[in-house]
Scaffold this motif. Structure first.
Motif: not given
Length: 93
Positions: A19-43
């Motif tokens: 997590v990079e940032n959080v507000t009451e209604t939003r979560i901003q994810y780190s670039e590293g997490f997004r990349k890892t999540a996409l790689e794992r999703d493709r697998r």
């Protein structure tokens, strides 16, 4: 309607590397997490498992939020890949 995140939950999420940032209604994810999540999703890994293992349990942030994130990231990734392929074709590679 978006699930609002209380202060205690926001504070806990801010401590996560995913997590990079959080507000009451939003979560901003780190670039590293997004990349890892996409790689794992493709697998073939489940989005719920990917998020849970990063400390982002669907019981806390909501399964719909996870699905929307992955859908948005997949679309952006697909657009990026197609753009690179088209650019390579134009360059004669």
């Amino acid at each position: 309607m978006r699930r609002k995140l209380d202060q205690k939950t926001q504070d806990a999420l801010r401590k996560l590397d995913a997590v990079e940032n959080v507000t009451e209604t939003r979560i901003q994810y780190s670039e590293g997490f997004r990349k890892t999540a996409l790689e794992r999703d493709r697998r073939g890994d489940s989005p719920a498992v990917i998020f849970r293992e990063a400390g982002l349990d669907s019981a806390v942030i909501g399964y719909k939020r996870i699905e929307r994130c992955m859908s948005r990231w997949r679309a952006r990734d697909r657009e990026t890949r197609e753009g690179k392929e088209n650019g390579a074709m134009e360059d004669g590679r």
